[in-house]
Design a protein around this motif. Structure first.
Motif, mmCIF file in Angstrom:
data_model
loop_
_atom_site.group_PDB
_atom_site.id
_atom_site.type_symbol
_atom_site.label_atom_id
_atom_site.label_comp_id
_atom_site.label_asym_id
_atom_site.label_seq_id
_atom_site.Cartn_x
_atom_site.Cartn_y
_atom_site.Cartn_z
ATOM 1 N N TYR A 98 0.868 -1.184 0.000
ATOM 2 C CA TYR A 98 0.000 0.000 0.000
ATOM 3 C C TYR A 98 0.900 1.228 0.000
ATOM 4 O O TYR A 98 1.775 1.362 0.848
ATOM 5 N N ARG A 99 0.669 2.113 -0.966
ATOM 6 C CA ARG A 99 1.613 3.196 -1.244
ATOM 7 C C ARG A 99 0.974 4.579 -1.099
ATOM 8 O O ARG A 99 -0.255 4.700 -1.006
ATOM 9 N N ASN A 101 -0.620 8.048 -2.292
ATOM 10 C CA ASN A 101 -1.515 8.331 -3.418
ATOM 11 C C ASN A 101 -2.217 7.076 -3.927
ATOM 12 O O ASN A 101 -2.633 7.007 -5.089
ATOM 13 N N ASP A 102 -2.349 6.088 -3.062
ATOM 14 C CA ASP A 102 -3.012 4.829 -3.375
ATOM 15 C C ASP A 102 -4.420 4.904 -2.785
ATOM 16 O O ASP A 102 -4.584 5.059 -1.572
ATOM 17 N N SER A 103 -5.436 4.796 -3.631
ATOM 18 C CA SER A 103 -6.821 4.943 -3.153
ATOM 19 C C SER A 103 -7.272 3.778 -2.279
ATOM 20 O O SER A 103 -8.379 3.794 -1.746
ATOM 21 N N CYS A 105 -5.035 2.702 0.192
ATOM 22 C CA CYS A 105 -4.179 2.815 1.371
ATOM 23 C C CYS A 105 -4.850 3.656 2.453
ATOM 24 O O CYS A 105 -5.518 4.651 2.157
ATOM 25 N N ARG A 108 -4.608 7.506 2.667
ATOM 26 C CA ARG A 108 -5.422 8.439 1.878
ATOM 27 C C ARG A 108 -6.274 9.342 2.765
ATOM 28 O O ARG A 108 -6.749 10.390 2.326
ATOM 29 N N HIS A 231 -6.069 1.058 -9.255
ATOM 30 C CA HIS A 231 -5.497 0.510 -8.030
ATOM 31 C C HIS A 231 -6.100 -0.855 -7.696
ATOM 32 O O HIS A 231 -5.419 -1.700 -7.101
ATOM 33 N N ALA A 234 -4.053 -3.159 -9.878
ATOM 34 C CA ALA A 234 -2.593 -3.128 -9.728
ATOM 35 C C ALA A 234 -2.076 -4.438 -9.119
ATOM 36 O O ALA A 234 -2.601 -4.906 -8.114
ATOM 37 N N TRP A 236 -0.152 -5.685 -6.877
ATOM 38 C CA TRP A 236 0.629 -5.358 -5.692
ATOM 39 C C TRP A 236 0.447 -6.374 -4.570
ATOM 40 O O TRP A 236 0.730 -6.097 -3.404
#
Length: 256
Positions: A98-99, A101-103, A105, A108, A231, A234, A236
């Motif tokens: 989770y990064r 600007n990650d919707s 995360c 946010r 996202h 993604a 991830w």
């Protein structure tokens, strides 16, 4: 099917002289051990198959610098590493990144009483309560103030199996024991009080070095339908290839 008449005597396979000699030697050795004050060989507990291979490969606590990288880089690097709390040691088998600007995360929302640990130093724990039931363990990534973390989705047991089973309320050695982030938090006996705990310091809860996986699977993260389409899709989510200790769904994972 049975037939009338006199009952047939059961036949027993005779042991070979060599096998009899081996059995006699084992009984004598066991008796000698008891006479010397030691336990009989027949009573000696066998190590758990979950522990035999993993214990000798437990490494040192990972340094703080290990965690101070982008969450997308840290996530696959955590696979195969070990989580230790007291007698319980788990091998990390599945994670999600989770990064900023990650919707999907928690960062946010900005810095709140709940999310403040996500913005803390890399290598600290972020533990939050999900649906009022599950304690979810995240490892904070990157530098202080960034707002990134890696969710620990699944693990396999290394030591402390009885404690894990008691905390989970399940007397099983099957993957259902630890395949899911809430199960990992429960197996470690975590609460939100563990948030902000440095995982690179001895004692308490720590992350140790461990064997690197030979191959890794990737795919989209789980349960983030609320996030933006890019996202949601993604890749991830990361898992060790070839292990059964991975949460559902598994058919959304592919070789890296």
């Amino acid at each position: 099917m049975t037939t009338s008449g006199a009952p047939t005597r059961p036949r027993f396979k005779r042991s070979s002289p060599r096998k009899k000699s081996q059995l006699r030697s084992r009984r004598l050795a066991a008796g000698e051990a008891e006479a010397a004050g030691g336990p009989a060989l027949a009573r000696a507990p066998l190590p758990s198959p979950l522990e035999v291979d993993a214990v000798p490969r437990i490494g040192h606590a990972l340094p703080r610098e290990f965690f101070e990288v982008d969450a997308l880089d840290l996530a696959p690097r955590l696979l195969g590493k070990l989580l230790r709390r007291d007698e319980v040691i788990l091998r990390i088998t599945e994670v999600e990144a989770y990064r900023p600007n990650d919707s999907a995360c928690h960062g946010r929302f900005g810095i709140t009483a709940r999310t403040a640990p996500v913005f803390g130093p890399g290598g600290h724990a972020y533990v939050y309560l999900c649906y009022g039931l599950h304690m979810m363990l995240n490892i904070v990534a990157d530098m202080e103030g960034v707002g990134a973390a890696v969710l620990i989705r699944s693990c396999s047991p290394v030591t402390g199996l009885e404690t894990i089973q008691r905390r989970r309320g399940q007397q099983t050695e099957k993957p259902i024991l630890l395949t899911g982030p809430g199960k990992v938090g429960q197996a470690l006996g975590l609460s939100t009080d563990w948030s902000n705990h440095p995982l690179y310091t001895p004692g308490g809860l720590e992350v140790l070095d461990g064997p690197e996986p030979e191959a890794i699977l990737v795919g989209p993260r789980v349960g983030i339908d609320y996030a933006s389409p890019e996202h949601v899709a993604a890749p991830w989510r990361f898992a060790i290839a070839g292990t059964p200790w991975i949460s559902a769904p598994k058919n959304t994972l592919w070789p890296r």
